[in-house]
Design an enzyme around this catalytic site. Structure first.
Site, PDB file in Angstrom:
ATOM      1  N   GLN A   1      18.712   0.945  22.680  1.00  0.00           N
ATOM      2  CA  GLN A   1      18.195   0.323  23.905  1.00  0.00           C
ATOM      3  C   GLN A   1      19.140  -0.761  24.392  1.00  0.00           C
ATOM      4  O   GLN A   1      19.343  -1.759  23.695  1.00  0.00           O
ATOM      5  CB  GLN A   1      16.805  -0.274  23.659  1.00  0.00           C
ATOM      6  CG  GLN A   1      16.153  -0.842  24.911  1.00  0.00           C
ATOM      7  CD  GLN A   1      14.807  -1.480  24.617  1.00  0.00           C
ATOM      8  OE1 GLN A   1      14.708  -2.354  23.774  1.00  0.00           O
ATOM      9  NE2 GLN A   1      13.780  -1.040  25.295  1.00  0.00           N
ATOM     10  N   GLY A   2      19.700  -0.605  25.569  1.00  0.00           N
ATOM     11  CA  GLY A   2      20.595  -1.597  26.167  1.00  0.00           C
ATOM     12  C   GLY A   2      19.886  -2.384  27.250  1.00  0.00           C
ATOM     13  O   GLY A   2      20.200  -2.240  28.444  1.00  0.00           O
TER      14      GLY A   2
ATOM     15  N   GLU B   1       6.726   0.775  24.750  1.00  0.00           N
ATOM     16  CA  GLU B   1       7.220  -0.048  23.648  1.00  0.00           C
ATOM     17  C   GLU B   1       6.137  -1.002  23.146  1.00  0.00           C
ATOM     18  O   GLU B   1       5.953  -1.183  21.948  1.00  0.00           O
ATOM     19  CB  GLU B   1       8.450  -0.839  24.095  1.00  0.00           C
ATOM     20  CG  GLU B   1       9.113  -1.622  22.960  1.00  0.00           C
ATOM     21  CD  GLU B   1      10.389  -2.307  23.412  1.00  0.00           C
ATOM     22  OE1 GLU B   1      10.570  -2.468  24.625  1.00  0.00           O
ATOM     23  OE2 GLU B   1      11.182  -2.687  22.537  1.00  0.00           O
TER      24      GLU B   1
END
Length: 384
Positions: free
Chosen positions: A128-129, A246
């Site tokens: 995840q960036g 998330e």
């Protein structure tokens, strides 16, 4: 709202328990926490076992290789695998729990066909960036920029706290594509191949000794426009879908794990004489009530998710806010139960206590969650 399980759900649970009982004894030993290439191979191997047995992507769409089951079955799967001591999702965390579901919800048919089956089959890992050195949890402040050049975006900037970047094949990447737009606009969600020229990954070692995080530097990295999920400059809306998964479902299995640890703490306290400490015993009782309530909240969130079509709602922020705090309290209590042994990094629960400190930051800080609860659930005025 009925939060009980149907007869069919319980039959599914029984079949899953039987399969876990057959397969878990034959698994190889888990690699060390720092050997991420070996961890990747181990985690992908477990994912392949799940896929072959029909337990991968239970609530994902059938057309992308999922099983089309209800989120309730997914909840049972998380509950039973944790109770049985099955391997944690590990390196597959991002791909399975929020990048994959985001692509399933927001991606084109071609994108779903390209990216989702390899995740389910245990062939590709995602990272995840999102976080940046100067943005933190305030994602709208991100500075990594992307400009159009023909059929590509050319990306420059840096990301930080990127889980599993060292062993990832793909990155769910947020970039700023319109610097003049208001800060919540002008953002785009891209799928970036991690082997593209111009990417440098530097692992970071945490307080707990793990190197699962990394800094990622991007120097004129070319990402095809075809890898954009959603419209250009519509990335904030797509990101809210990612964060809903998330915060709403990604920590569900960990609640089951915390309830198991709580039981082990009570047994340890009885064994080493700390059970006679009345305030400690009360704290264990309160935590038991906390985690039981969090499990009920999880069931409610999943039920609501089913009702509105599969994407978790704002209840995920309520869960995330309280869960991250309760987890820290659990391992603080573990240190009390252990006494001086709680300073030994080789002792069970000590490293967990150190890593629990990150939970009020990961997936959005507690301050961010409080703002979401205040503004979007309670309807309070927005802060300046």
């Amino acid at each position: 709202m009925d939060l009980s399980y149907s007869d069919e759900d319980e039959e599914f649970r029984a079949r899953l328990r039987e399969w876990l009982g057959e397969v878990l004894p034959g698994l190889p030993p888990k690699p060390s926490a720092d050997d991420w290439p070996a961890r990747r191979a181990y985690d992908l191997g477990w994912q392949r076992l799940l896929y072959d047995a029909g337990y991968a992507g239970l609530h994902w769409p059938v057309e992308v290789g999922g099983r089309g089951a209800t989120p309730t079955r997914h909840l049972i799967f998380l509950e039973e695998t944790e109770k049985a001591g099955a391997p944690y999702v590990g390196a597959n965390f991002v791909g399975l729990l929020h990048a994959g579901p985001t692509i399933a919800a927001e991606g084109s048919a071609g994108q779903r066909a390209r990216w989702l089956p390899p995740v389910l089959r245990g062939e590709e890992v995602w990272c995840q960036g999102f976080s940046e050195p100067d943005a933190g949890s305030d994602l709208a402040s991100l500075r990594t920029r992307a400009r159009r050049d023909g059929d590509d975006y050319v990306v420059s900037g840096s990301k930080i706290w990127t889980s599993h970047a060292e062993v990832a094949d793909w990155c769910e990447l947020l970039v700023r594509t319109d610097a003049k737009a208001p800060r919540h606009r002008g953002i785009t969600w891209l799928a970036m191949p991690m082997d593209a020229p111009g990417i440098t990954v530097r692992p970071l070692r945490t307080l707990a000794g793990s190197a699962e995080f990394a800094e990622v530097f991007l120097d004129e990295v070319r990402v095809p426009v075809a890898n954009r999920v959603g419209e250009e400059n519509d990335g904030w809306r797509v990101t809210m879908v990612t964060l809903s998964f998330e915060r709403g479902t990604a920590f569900v299995g960990e609640v089951v794990a915390c309830r198991r640890v709580l039981g082990e703490l009570a047994r340890e306290a009885r064994k080493n004489g700390r059970w006679d400490d009345v305030p400690l015993r009360r704290r264990l009782g309160r935590l038991n009530a906390e985690f039981r309530a969090l499990w009920r909240l999880t069931q409610w969130n999943v039920s609501e998710s089913e009702r509105v079509g599969g994407v978790p709602g704002m209840g995920g922020s309520v869960f995330k806010l309280r869960y991250s705090q309760a987890r820290q309290e659990l391992y603080d209590t573990a240190a009390e139960v252990l006494g001086p042994e709680g300073l030994d990094l080789g002792r069970e629960w000590t490293v967990d206590r150190l890593s629990s400190l990150s939970y009020t930051i990961a997936a959005g800080t507690s301050q961010i969650q409080r703002n979401i609860v205040a503004e979007r659930i309670l309807g309070l005025p927005k802060g300046r």
